[in-house]
Motif scaffolding. Sequence first.
Motif, PDB file in Angstrom:
ATOM      1  N   UNK A 196     -26.399  -0.804 -21.448  1.00  0.00           N
ATOM      2  CA  UNK A 196     -26.631   0.422 -20.680  1.00  0.00           C
ATOM      3  C   UNK A 196     -27.943   0.324 -19.902  1.00  0.00           C
ATOM      4  N   UNK A 197     -27.938   0.853 -18.674  1.00  0.00           N
ATOM      5  CA  UNK A 197     -29.179   0.924 -17.907  1.00  0.00           C
ATOM      6  C   UNK A 197     -30.117   1.917 -18.569  1.00  0.00           C
TER       7      UNK A 197
ATOM      8  N   UNK B 292     -23.290  10.141 -12.315  1.00  0.00           N
ATOM      9  CA  UNK B 292     -23.915   8.856 -12.659  1.00  0.00           C
ATOM     10  C   UNK B 292     -24.284   8.777 -14.140  1.00  0.00           C
ATOM     11  N   UNK B 293     -24.751   9.869 -14.714  1.00  0.00           N
ATOM     12  CA  UNK B 293     -25.107   9.859 -16.140  1.00  0.00           C
ATOM     13  C   UNK B 293     -23.889   9.725 -17.038  1.00  0.00           C
ATOM     14  N   UNK B 294     -22.764  10.274 -16.631  1.00  0.00           N
ATOM     15  CA  UNK B 294     -21.566  10.190 -17.469  1.00  0.00           C
ATOM     16  C   UNK B 294     -20.782   8.903 -17.226  1.00  0.00           C
ATOM     17  N   UNK B 295     -21.193   8.099 -16.251  1.00  0.00           N
ATOM     18  CA  UNK B 295     -20.457   6.884 -15.895  1.00  0.00           C
ATOM     19  C   UNK B 295     -20.745   5.708 -16.828  1.00  0.00           C
ATOM     20  N   UNK B 296     -21.759   5.825 -17.676  1.00  0.00           N
ATOM     21  CA  UNK B 296     -22.122   4.720 -18.587  1.00  0.00           C
ATOM     22  C   UNK B 296     -22.324   3.412 -17.824  1.00  0.00           C
ATOM     23  N   UNK B 297     -23.161   3.456 -16.815  1.00  0.00           N
ATOM     24  CA  UNK B 297     -23.433   2.289 -15.978  1.00  0.00           C
ATOM     25  C   UNK B 297     -24.193   1.246 -16.784  1.00  0.00           C
ATOM     26  N   UNK B 298     -23.781  -0.012 -16.615  1.00  0.00           N
ATOM     27  CA  UNK B 298     -24.360  -1.110 -17.379  1.00  0.00           C
ATOM     28  C   UNK B 298     -25.006  -2.146 -16.467  1.00  0.00           C
TER      29      UNK B 298
ATOM     30  N   UNK C 212     -38.492   1.019 -18.638  1.00  0.00           N
ATOM     31  CA  UNK C 212     -37.975  -0.348 -18.559  1.00  0.00           C
ATOM     32  C   UNK C 212     -36.891  -0.444 -17.480  1.00  0.00           C
ATOM     33  N   UNK C 213     -36.752  -1.628 -16.915  1.00  0.00           N
ATOM     34  CA  UNK C 213     -35.699  -1.901 -15.933  1.00  0.00           C
ATOM     35  C   UNK C 213     -34.419  -2.261 -16.664  1.00  0.00           C
ATOM     36  N   UNK C 214     -33.268  -2.132 -16.064  1.00  0.00           N
ATOM     37  CA  UNK C 214     -32.956  -1.553 -14.760  1.00  0.00           C
ATOM     38  C   UNK C 214     -32.721  -0.046 -14.860  1.00  0.00           C
ATOM     39  N   UNK C 215     -32.873   0.622 -13.722  1.00  0.00           N
ATOM     40  CA  UNK C 215     -32.609   2.056 -13.661  1.00  0.00           C
ATOM     41  C   UNK C 215     -32.206   2.449 -12.252  1.00  0.00           C
ATOM     42  N   UNK C 216     -31.737   3.683 -12.133  1.00  0.00           N
ATOM     43  CA  UNK C 216     -31.277   4.249 -10.862  1.00  0.00           C
ATOM     44  C   UNK C 216     -32.152   5.449 -10.529  1.00  0.00           C
ATOM     45  N   UNK C 217     -32.448   5.608  -9.246  1.00  0.00           N
ATOM     46  CA  UNK C 217     -33.193   6.773  -8.765  1.00  0.00           C
ATOM     47  C   UNK C 217     -32.364   7.464  -7.692  1.00  0.00           C
ATOM     48  N   UNK C 218     -32.093   8.752  -7.893  1.00  0.00           N
ATOM     49  CA  UNK C 218     -31.488   9.556  -6.836  1.00  0.00           C
ATOM     50  C   UNK C 218     -32.659  10.020  -5.979  1.00  0.00           C
ATOM     51  N   UNK C 219     -32.721   9.493  -4.767  1.00  0.00           N
ATOM     52  CA  UNK C 219     -33.913   9.646  -3.940  1.00  0.00           C
ATOM     53  C   UNK C 219     -33.768  10.620  -2.791  1.00  0.00           C
ATOM     54  N   UNK C 220     -34.168  10.160  -1.649  1.00  0.00           N
ATOM     55  CA  UNK C 220     -34.311  10.980  -0.462  1.00  0.00           C
ATOM     56  C   UNK C 220     -32.977  11.563   0.001  1.00  0.00           C
ATOM     57  N   UNK C 221     -33.083  12.689   0.660  1.00  0.00           N
ATOM     58  CA  UNK C 221     -31.901  13.353   1.206  1.00  0.00           C
ATOM     59  C   UNK C 221     -32.257  13.960   2.550  1.00  0.00           C
TER      60      UNK C 221
END
Length: 136
Positions: free
Chosen positions: A28-29, A16-22, A41-50
């Motif tokens: 960039x997020x 996800x970090x190397x994907x350059x998500x926008x 600041x928004x937007x962002x991604x959280x790798x959460x529960x497993x």
Amino acid sequence: MSIHSFELQKSVFGVLNSANITDAAGSAITGVFDDVPEGTAYPYIVVGEESSNNISTKSLDMHEHTLTIHTWSQYRGLKEIKVIMKQIYDNLNDVSLSVSGGQAVNMKQEFLTTLVDPDGITRHGIMRFRAVVSDS
């Protein structure tokens, strides 16, 4: 034998970090986190529960992991959440991840939902992915 949980998390973060998500505007997020720093600041991604289930065979140690990926935005409407979630899907669905000490058999997206938080402003996207990892 190992469940490879943290190694899988590191691999997902790396992808996800190397994907350059926008975001919806092409910027960039803010980032990909497992613990969001205060004031981010928004937007962002959280790798959460497993969760993880042991699906080993007689001769092979294997675990099935269910990973939850959260997307957060304050863009008015659902466009930004959906733009970001599509990029997450494109980078994680049906890929073979490199998992230190293990072998990722597959990664598939299983579930997706979008919500508006009680504040009426914050949008929350939730995706779940299934990954099967075996000892190498």
